[in-house]
Design a protein around this motif. Structure first.
Motif, short mmCIF file in Angstrom:
data_model
loop_
_atom_site.label_atom_id
_atom_site.label_comp_id
_atom_site.label_asym_id
_atom_site.label_seq_id
_atom_site.Cartn_x
_atom_site.Cartn_y
_atom_site.Cartn_z
N UNK A 28 -3.08 7.69 8.08
CA UNK A 28 -3.15 6.43 7.19
C UNK A 28 -4.52 5.99 7.37
N UNK A 29 -5.25 5.92 8.47
CA UNK A 29 -6.41 5.30 8.49
C UNK A 29 -7.37 6.29 7.54
N UNK A 30 -7.19 7.33 7.60
CA UNK A 30 -7.98 8.58 6.65
C UNK A 30 -7.72 8.25 4.94
N UNK A 31 -6.31 7.95 4.96
CA UNK A 31 -6.06 7.97 3.42
C UNK A 31 -5.61 6.92 2.68
N UNK A 32 -5.29 5.89 3.45
CA UNK A 32 -4.67 4.50 2.85
C UNK A 32 -5.84 3.65 3.11
N UNK A 33 -6.18 2.88 2.03
CA UNK A 33 -7.10 1.99 1.94
C UNK A 33 -6.83 0.49 2.59
N UNK A 34 -5.43 0.26 2.68
CA UNK A 34 -5.15 -1.03 3.35
C UNK A 34 -5.20 -0.89 4.95
N UNK A 35 -4.76 0.32 5.48
CA UNK A 35 -4.85 0.50 6.86
C UNK A 35 -6.29 0.76 7.14
N UNK A 36 -7.11 1.53 6.46
CA UNK A 36 -8.54 1.43 6.90
C UNK A 36 -9.21 0.16 6.85
N UNK A 37 -8.88 -0.54 6.00
CA UNK A 37 -9.54 -1.89 5.76
C UNK A 37 -9.01 -2.78 6.89
N UNK A 38 -7.89 -2.66 7.56
CA UNK A 38 -7.25 -3.61 8.61
C UNK A 38 -7.90 -3.21 9.79
N UNK A 39 -8.10 -1.53 10.04
CA UNK A 39 -8.69 -1.21 11.08
C UNK A 39 -10.16 -1.62 11.28
N UNK A 40 -11.14 -1.62 10.27
CA UNK A 40 -12.62 -1.85 10.38
C UNK A 40 -12.50 -3.25 10.25
N UNK A 41 -11.90 -4.25 9.68
CA UNK A 41 -12.03 -5.71 9.90
C UNK A 41 -11.70 -6.04 11.24
N UNK A 48 -10.68 -1.05 20.14
CA UNK A 48 -10.10 -0.02 19.11
C UNK A 48 -8.79 0.61 19.44
N UNK A 49 -8.14 0.78 20.69
CA UNK A 49 -6.91 1.12 21.25
C UNK A 49 -6.16 0.02 20.96
N UNK A 50 -6.28 -1.23 21.33
CA UNK A 50 -5.46 -2.39 20.81
C UNK A 50 -5.12 -2.32 19.20
N UNK A 51 -6.27 -2.09 18.41
CA UNK A 51 -6.00 -2.16 17.19
C UNK A 51 -5.31 -0.98 16.60
N UNK A 52 -5.51 0.19 17.19
CA UNK A 52 -4.71 1.31 16.91
C UNK A 52 -3.24 1.05 17.45
N UNK A 53 -2.80 0.43 18.30
CA UNK A 53 -1.54 0.03 18.80
C UNK A 53 -0.83 -1.08 17.81
N UNK A 54 -1.71 -1.84 17.36
CA UNK A 54 -1.29 -2.87 16.42
C UNK A 54 -0.82 -2.28 15.10
N UNK A 55 -1.79 -1.10 14.58
CA UNK A 55 -1.26 -0.24 13.39
C UNK A 55 -0.09 0.32 13.50
N UNK A 56 0.06 0.77 14.67
CA UNK A 56 1.52 1.47 14.99
C UNK A 56 2.52 0.63 14.91
#
Length: 114
Positions: A59-72, A80-88
């Motif tokens: 999703x981080x690679x191909x979905x613009x919403x998830x990528x924007x969330x991660x970068x924000x 980054x691990x807390x963000x990764x868990x939040x994305x899960x």
């Protein structure tokens, strides 16, 4: 056929599924003497958690919403691990909602709550 698919009937809501998958952090404290950072449970279903990790990477690679969330969140100074868990967790909630409502994912969907 109405209602959620058979496999989602074990959980009443997305938070229960997220807890089962081990993506919800819990605080471990004992009164005022022990304070620690919230951590995810080690009793999680490892298979679901591993699959979610692969899904989030995709999703981080191909979905613009998830990528924007991660970068924000990284720009806000989050780990980054807390963000990764939040994305899960976010992905679990999305999957649960789609399955419960028997809908397909629409990348262009916008919520119009007023």
């Amino acid at each position: 056929m109405s209602g959620p698919p058979q496999r989602f009937k074990k959980f009443d809501n997305a938070k229960q599924l997220a807890c089962h998958a081990g993506v919800v952090p819990f605080e471990n404290s004992s009164g005022t003497s022990l304070q620690s950072k919230p951590r995810v449970s080690k009793k999680a279903h490892k298979g679901i958690k591993a699959t979610l990790s692969n899904c989030v990477m995709s999703a981080m690679r191909y979905n613009t919403h998830f990528k924007a969330f991660y970068e924000r969140k990284l720009k806000e100074g989050k780990n980054k691990y807390a963000v990764f868990n939040a994305m899960k967790n976010k992905l679990v909630r999305l999957i649960f909602s789609l399955a419960k409502n028997r809908q397909k994912y629409n990348e262009n969907y916008t919520c119009s709550l007023v």
